[in-house]
Scaffold this motif. Structure first.
Motif, short mmCIF file in Angstrom:
data_model
loop_
_atom_site.label_atom_id
_atom_site.label_comp_id
_atom_site.label_asym_id
_atom_site.label_seq_id
_atom_site.Cartn_x
_atom_site.Cartn_y
_atom_site.Cartn_z
N ASP A 71 -3.30 5.54 -5.42
CA ASP A 71 -4.03 4.91 -4.32
C ASP A 71 -5.48 4.62 -4.70
N LYS A 72 -6.12 5.57 -5.38
CA LYS A 72 -7.52 5.38 -5.76
C LYS A 72 -7.67 4.25 -6.76
N LEU A 73 -6.72 4.14 -7.69
CA LEU A 73 -6.76 3.04 -8.66
C LEU A 73 -6.56 1.70 -7.94
N GLU A 74 -5.64 1.66 -6.99
CA GLU A 74 -5.40 0.43 -6.23
C GLU A 74 -6.64 0.00 -5.47
N LEU A 75 -7.28 0.97 -4.77
CA LEU A 75 -8.48 0.64 -4.00
C LEU A 75 -9.61 0.20 -4.93
N ASN A 76 -9.71 0.82 -6.12
CA ASN A 76 -10.80 0.50 -7.04
C ASN A 76 -10.69 -0.92 -7.57
N TYR A 122 -8.93 -3.34 -6.05
CA TYR A 122 -8.65 -4.30 -4.98
C TYR A 122 -9.73 -5.37 -4.94
N LYS A 123 -10.96 -4.96 -5.11
CA LYS A 123 -12.06 -5.91 -5.16
C LYS A 123 -13.02 -5.47 -6.24
N SER A 124 -13.11 -6.20 -7.29
CA SER A 124 -13.95 -5.83 -8.43
C SER A 124 -15.38 -6.19 -8.16
N GLU A 125 -16.30 -5.29 -8.57
CA GLU A 125 -17.73 -5.57 -8.44
C GLU A 125 -18.15 -6.70 -9.36
N GLN A 126 -17.30 -7.02 -10.38
CA GLN A 126 -17.64 -8.08 -11.34
C GLN A 126 -17.04 -9.42 -10.93
N GLY A 127 -16.54 -9.49 -9.70
CA GLY A 127 -16.06 -10.76 -9.20
C GLY A 127 -14.60 -11.02 -9.45
N GLU A 153 -5.87 -8.48 -4.32
CA GLU A 153 -4.85 -7.63 -3.72
C GLU A 153 -3.88 -7.17 -4.80
N VAL A 154 -3.62 -5.86 -4.79
CA VAL A 154 -2.78 -5.25 -5.82
C VAL A 154 -1.34 -5.19 -5.34
N GLU A 155 -0.44 -5.64 -6.19
CA GLU A 155 1.00 -5.59 -5.87
C GLU A 155 1.58 -4.22 -6.15
N SER A 156 1.22 -3.64 -7.32
CA SER A 156 1.75 -2.32 -7.68
C SER A 156 0.86 -1.67 -8.71
N VAL A 161 -0.70 0.57 -15.41
CA VAL A 161 -0.58 -0.88 -15.42
C VAL A 161 -0.79 -1.37 -13.99
N ILE A 162 -1.82 -2.20 -13.81
CA ILE A 162 -2.15 -2.74 -12.50
C ILE A 162 -1.60 -4.16 -12.41
N THR A 163 -0.81 -4.42 -11.34
CA THR A 163 -0.24 -5.75 -11.12
C THR A 163 -0.84 -6.33 -9.84
N PHE A 164 -1.44 -7.51 -9.96
CA PHE A 164 -2.06 -8.17 -8.80
C PHE A 164 -1.06 -9.16 -8.19
N LEU A 165 -1.31 -9.49 -6.93
CA LEU A 165 -0.47 -10.47 -6.25
C LEU A 165 -0.86 -11.90 -6.64
N ARG A 166 -2.11 -12.16 -6.82
CA ARG A 166 -2.59 -13.52 -7.08
C ARG A 166 -2.50 -13.86 -8.57
#
Length: 382
Positions: free
Chosen positions: A247-252, A254-259, A263-266, A277-282
């Motif tokens: 959950d903390k990785l997903e929230l971190n 979710y919106k990057s400070e570097q632009g 939204e995270v898929e998984s 491994v972070i998978t985004f929806l977009r």
């Protein structure tokens, strides 16, 4: 002498004169002695004849002995000559046999090396269809980038690299490799077979041989860089459940400070390896992390630095084995050792085979080994 023997009687002038026999031998006795004397004379004649025959036989035997001695001397001389010829021929054959055995041993070593490389290259087939092999240094060349946006809505980046292994070749002591600019020069020298080279005023008869390189490997390396996934490593070890860390990785992210981000898929997290491994929806959300090596991670009031890298998928296509052949290169054998250093001998060899009068031509590369062995690598012409 018996003086009482009767006197001999002689008749002369009509009267009888009696002469006494001083030996007292009778007439019969005289006849008998004459017969015996005759026999002895005959025996003497026979003995003389036998002696003459023996002398004649002795002369014949002496002549035969002299002839036999001459024939024996001729046979002895012939035998000695044949023995010397046999020794010389044996020495010549032994030298030739030694040279052949050396070349045979060298060929056996090369065959065994080729068999080992072939076994390594083709026998280790894994269950997933991949091949593992220890190969020489590879030459990788970027060929093209595939535009697959229409077929792949994830906005992945597809790159294709052509990969070719450098083919190693073992160069033994007193051998040299020459690569000519013109292929015809190399083939002409190979057909000639032997060449006389002047090495520091010493004439050396060297042999020109073709040679076969080891197995080479060619394939295409397809690299797909995901537009939706990123790899995260060096996740800090915290005394919290794995679900909370996800959950903390997903929230971190979710919106990057570097632009970047979104939204995270998984989140696929492995606590033991400290990787995720972070998978985004977009689609394309991962592009902003391609040049980002360290990413801030805030948790429990502290800031950690995560290692971030693109998520890639790599696979091979058009994998093939091929036998390397260098038509512009020749192998020189039988170069005699000299007091000159290796570089000087190499220069003399190069000068000799550059001259058109020696059926040579312009040389691209040359390598001579005076001691030990060395490995040279061949690259495929492009």
């Amino acid at each position: 002498m018996d003086l009482t023997s009767p006197p001999l009687s002689l008749k002369e002038n009509g009267f009888s004169v009696t002469t006494p026999d001083p030996f007292g031998t009778s007439k019969d006795e005289m006849e008998r002695l004459k017969e015996e004397l005759k026999k002895w004379e005959e025996r003497v004649e026979k003995a003389k004849k036998a002696k003459a025959d023996l002398l004649h036989c002795k002369l014949s035997a002496d002549e035969e002995r002299v002839t036999a001695e001459k024939e024996l001397a001729k046979l002895t001389d012939l035998q000695e000559k044949q023995h010397k010829d046999m020794i010389m021929s044996r020495d010549t054959h032994e030298r030739q046999l030694y040279v052949l055995n050396q070349e045979n041993a060298e060929l056996k070593r090369e065959i065994e090396k080729l068999q080992e490389d072939l076994a390594e290259c083709s026998s280790v087939l894994l269950r997933d269809g991949q091949i593992k092999k220890k190969v020489a240094e590879m030459k990788m060349k970027f060929t093209h980038m595939e535009d697959m946006k229409d077929d792949y809505p994830d906005a992945n980046t597809h790159c294709v690299f052509g990969v070719t292994t450098k083919i190693p070749f073992r160069l033994n002591q007193n051998h040299a490799l020459l690569t000519f600019e013109d292929e015809e020069v190399a083939q002409r020298l190979i057909k000639m077979g032997k060449h006389t080279v002047n090495l520091d005023n010493k004439i050396a008869d060297v042999r020109v041989k073709p040679f076969t390189l080891e197995m080479g490997i060619k394939f295409e390396l397809h690299v797909t860089i995901s537009g939706k996934k990123i790899n995260v490593s060096e996740v800090p070890e915290l005394c919290i459940p794995e679900d909370w860390m996800r959950d903390k990785l997903e929230l971190n992210f979710y919106k990057s400070e570097q632009g970047g981000g979104g939204e995270v898929e998984s989140v696929n997290y492995d606590k033991q390896s400290r990787k995720a491994v972070i998978t985004f929806l977009r689609p394309g959300a991962a592009d902003s992390f391609v040049r980002c090596t360290k990413y801030p991670f805030f948790v429990n009031g502290r800031c950690y630095r995560l290692s971030v890298s693109p998520h890639t998928n790599v696979h091979l296509e058009k994998f093939q084995l091929y036998c390397g052949i260098s038509k512009k290169t020749i192998l020189l054998k039988g170069i005699q050792e000299t007091e000159d250093d290796e570089e000087s001998v190499q220069d003399m060899i190069e000068i000799h085979f550059q001259k058109p009068s020696n059926s040579g031509g312009e040389i691209e590369k040359i390598k001579y080994v005076s001691k030990g062995i060395t490995w040279v690598c061949f690259e495929e012409d492009t």
